[in-house]
Design a protein around this motif. Structure first.
Motif, PDB file in Angstrom:
ATOM      1  N   THR A  77      11.693  58.364  28.069  1.00 25.30           N
ATOM      2  CA  THR A  77      11.381  57.098  27.414  1.00 25.30           C
ATOM      3  C   THR A  77      12.600  56.186  27.415  1.00 25.30           C
ATOM      4  O   THR A  77      13.741  56.651  27.296  1.00 25.30           O
ATOM      5  CB  THR A  77      10.921  57.323  25.965  1.00 25.30           C
ATOM      6  N   PRO A  78      12.387  54.874  27.525  1.00 26.90           N
ATOM      7  CA  PRO A  78      13.519  53.941  27.508  1.00 26.90           C
ATOM      8  C   PRO A  78      14.035  53.720  26.091  1.00 26.90           C
ATOM      9  O   PRO A  78      13.300  53.855  25.109  1.00 26.90           O
ATOM     10  CB  PRO A  78      12.916  52.653  28.077  1.00 26.90           C
ATOM     11  N   VAL A  79      15.290  53.384  26.000  1.00 29.32           N
ATOM     12  CA  VAL A  79      15.914  53.016  24.722  1.00 29.32           C
ATOM     13  C   VAL A  79      15.696  51.525  24.526  1.00 29.32           C
ATOM     14  O   VAL A  79      16.168  50.711  25.321  1.00 29.32           O
ATOM     15  CB  VAL A  79      17.417  53.360  24.745  1.00 29.32           C
ATOM     16  N   ASP A 130      16.587  53.819  18.618  1.00 25.09           N
ATOM     17  CA  ASP A 130      16.701  54.516  19.898  1.00 25.09           C
ATOM     18  C   ASP A 130      18.173  54.668  20.292  1.00 25.09           C
ATOM     19  O   ASP A 130      18.580  55.717  20.814  1.00 25.09           O
ATOM     20  CB  ASP A 130      15.971  53.748  20.994  1.00 25.09           C
ATOM     21  N   ARG A 131      18.968  53.616  20.076  1.00 24.66           N
ATOM     22  CA  ARG A 131      20.391  53.694  20.426  1.00 24.66           C
ATOM     23  C   ARG A 131      21.091  54.767  19.594  1.00 24.66           C
ATOM     24  O   ARG A 131      21.951  55.505  20.095  1.00 24.66           O
ATOM     25  CB  ARG A 131      21.068  52.337  20.248  1.00 24.66           C
ATOM     26  N   ALA A 176      19.948  49.920  31.564  1.00 23.96           N
ATOM     27  CA  ALA A 176      18.794  50.643  31.028  1.00 23.96           C
ATOM     28  C   ALA A 176      19.267  52.015  30.560  1.00 23.96           C
ATOM     29  O   ALA A 176      20.003  52.702  31.271  1.00 23.96           O
ATOM     30  CB  ALA A 176      17.706  50.793  32.089  1.00 23.96           C
ATOM     31  N   LEU A 177      18.855  52.397  29.356  1.00 23.24           N
ATOM     32  CA  LEU A 177      19.182  53.705  28.796  1.00 23.24           C
ATOM     33  C   LEU A 177      17.888  54.496  28.640  1.00 23.24           C
ATOM     34  O   LEU A 177      16.850  53.937  28.256  1.00 23.24           O
ATOM     35  CB  LEU A 177      19.857  53.553  27.426  1.00 23.24           C
ATOM     36  N   PHE A 178      17.964  55.807  28.920  1.00 30.00           N
ATOM     37  CA  PHE A 178      16.772  56.645  28.857  1.00 30.00           C
ATOM     38  C   PHE A 178      17.084  57.951  28.136  1.00 30.00           C
ATOM     39  O   PHE A 178      18.192  58.490  28.238  1.00 30.00           O
ATOM     40  CB  PHE A 178      16.264  56.965  30.262  1.00 30.00           C
ATOM     41  N   ILE A 179      16.055  58.466  27.429  1.00 27.80           N
ATOM     42  CA  ILE A 179      16.137  59.769  26.770  1.00 27.80           C
ATOM     43  C   ILE A 179      15.000  60.636  27.284  1.00 27.80           C
ATOM     44  O   ILE A 179      13.848  60.186  27.364  1.00 27.80           O
ATOM     45  CB  ILE A 179      16.050  59.638  25.237  1.00 27.80           C
ATOM     46  N   MET A 214      30.915  54.685  19.562  1.00 27.32           N
ATOM     47  CA  MET A 214      29.968  54.964  20.649  1.00 27.32           C
ATOM     48  C   MET A 214      28.739  54.068  20.559  1.00 27.32           C
ATOM     49  O   MET A 214      28.210  53.623  21.579  1.00 27.32           O
ATOM     50  CB  MET A 214      29.578  56.436  20.631  1.00 27.32           C
ATOM     51  N   LEU A 215      28.295  53.792  19.350  1.00 24.31           N
ATOM     52  CA  LEU A 215      27.161  52.885  19.182  1.00 24.31           C
ATOM     53  C   LEU A 215      27.505  51.484  19.663  1.00 24.31           C
ATOM     54  O   LEU A 215      26.691  50.802  20.288  1.00 24.31           O
ATOM     55  CB  LEU A 215      26.736  52.846  17.708  1.00 24.31           C
ATOM     56  N   GLU A 216      28.729  51.065  19.396  1.00 21.25           N
ATOM     57  CA  GLU A 216      29.160  49.724  19.792  1.00 21.25           C
ATOM     58  C   GLU A 216      29.167  49.570  21.306  1.00 21.25           C
ATOM     59  O   GLU A 216      28.819  48.510  21.844  1.00 21.25           O
ATOM     60  CB  GLU A 216      30.558  49.463  19.224  1.00 21.25           C
TER      61      GLU A 216
END
Length: 393
Positions: free
Chosen positions: A15-17, A22-23, A66-69, A48-50
């Motif tokens: 799934t995408p962030v 999600d982040r 794009a970030l994915f989990i 890391m969140l920043e």
């Protein structure tokens, strides 16, 4: 995962962030993997969140990300980023990036099957954005954590260096990736004097009235940063993987690193009044992060603040140094490098009781820097590989 949809137990759902939650999940998953990796160092969650927040990290101003989990039976089992740096696309292909080149990073996976699914997802996204080649892992800018650790798993990384399980190498290579570039870091015993030859070269430079070497002036920090970055953008402009810093990135990096900057372990060199070389050394905050387990509360912030003001007994890292391009391939360039390294080595040992420093990363085909590292009798202690793969339709 959609409600009401039955997924087989072994099926991987990626799934995408898309949201703040999600982040957070993306970062927490990375922290979980790091905690299970020997010699890894817990980083500050807020930092890391920043880095993955488009509203805070200026990298996003010139990049598509794009970030994915990955999930299996509803449980997060891996993560990955896919990114396209618009500035990197404008560079000549001979410098490693160039038109059609995207990247992947933040690669973590519970097993090889998850890893392949994540790499496949990142590649599909890059293809959909018109990319024809992928480099990685690079998390997320080339200036942050480039490369996969392939040698040096038996000790902790220093500040701003990645650390990965050894088995990731096989997983990535098994999926069709080949090495594009090798990055090296070197261990230096700072308690030892350099060889008589290096000392003569240093003393010769110190007697030269055209050469003025000084520390950083933190009272004029903004102008000092500008001087250093102007030299960097010139000195590194022909290097493999080089992407110039933007003004916003300069300001962002300066703000983050200022608490770690000590004038005694930074050098700026002027030749006939012109800023021509620099070397930045940072105390290794990872030592403290390990002690506080990456947590600022309840008392970690105080310990971190006190340490940053006087990092006694700390290891050091030299992340950046440079000499103006017009002096490259000259004896003068080597002399300036030896002068800066020796001056900082002596001051770090005298003021902070530093016994060890890490120099790098250095491109393995940067013959000038490799020769300097060998001349001061430093030894390779970590190796990182950046991989590449064509993105076929």
């Amino acid at each position: 995962m959609q409600r009401g949809v039955i997924v087989p137990d072994d099926q991987i759902v990626i799934t995408p962030v898309v949201s703040k939650a999600d982040r957070k999940a993306f970062v927490d998953l990375g922290m979980r993997f790091a905690a299970s990796t020997p010699h890894s160092v817990p980083q500050l969650r807020g930092e890391m969140l920043e880095l993955i927040d488009p509203a805070k990290n200026p990298f996003f101003e010139h990049a598509r990300v794009a970030l994915f989990i990955a999930h299996r039976t509803g449980r997060p089992v891996g993560r990955i980023s896919a990114q396209i740096d618009e500035l990197a696309l404008k560079l000549p292909a001979k410098q490693g990036m160039g038109p059609g080149t995207g990247m992947f990073g933040y690669f973590d996976a519970e097993d090889e099957t998850v890893g392949r699914a994540l790499l496949d997802k990142a590649e599909d996204w890059l293809r959909s954005e018109g990319m024809t080649r992928v480099l990685g892992p690079i998390s997320m800018s080339i200036w942050e954590e480039p490369g996969l650790l392939t040698f040096g798993h038996d000790h902790s990384p220093t500040i701003m260096m990645g650390h990965h399980p050894a088995h990731y190498q096989g997983w990535i290579e098994n999926y069709g990736y080949s090495a594009a570039k090798r990055l090296l870091t070197y261990h230096l015993d700072t308690s030892k004097e350099f060889s008589p030859l290096i000392q003569r070269i240093v003393k010769s430079g110190e007697r030269n009235p055209k050469i003025v070497m000084r520390g950083a002036d933190k009272n004029n920090f903004a102008s000092e940063v500008r001087i250093i970055l102007d030299i960097l953008n010139d000195a590194w402009s022909d290097n493999w993987g080089f992407v110039p810093f933007t003004d916003r990135e300069i300001a962002y990096a300066a703000k983050k690193l200022k608490p770690l900057v000590h004038s005694e372990i930074v050098r700026i060199v002027e030749l006939e009044g012109v800023p021509s070389a620099f070397m930045i050394t940072l105390p290794d905050v990872n030592k403290v992060l390990k002690e506080i387990d990456g947590k600022l509360l309840p008392f970690g912030w105080f310990k971190l603040l006190r340490w940053s003001k006087n990092p006694v007994d700390s290891d050091m890292r030299v992340p950046l140094m440079g000499v103006l391009k017009k002096h490259h391939n000259s004896r003068l360039a080597s002399q300036l490098a030896f002068m800066m390294i020796d001056g900082i080595r002596r001051d770090a040992h005298a003021k902070f009781n530093t016994q060890r420093a890490e120099v790098g990363w250095i491109l393995d085909d940067n013959q000038g820097m490799v020769a300097i590292a060998e001349a001061i009798e430093s030894t390779i202690n970590r190796e990182y590989l950046i991989y590449e793969k064509p993105l076929l339709d």
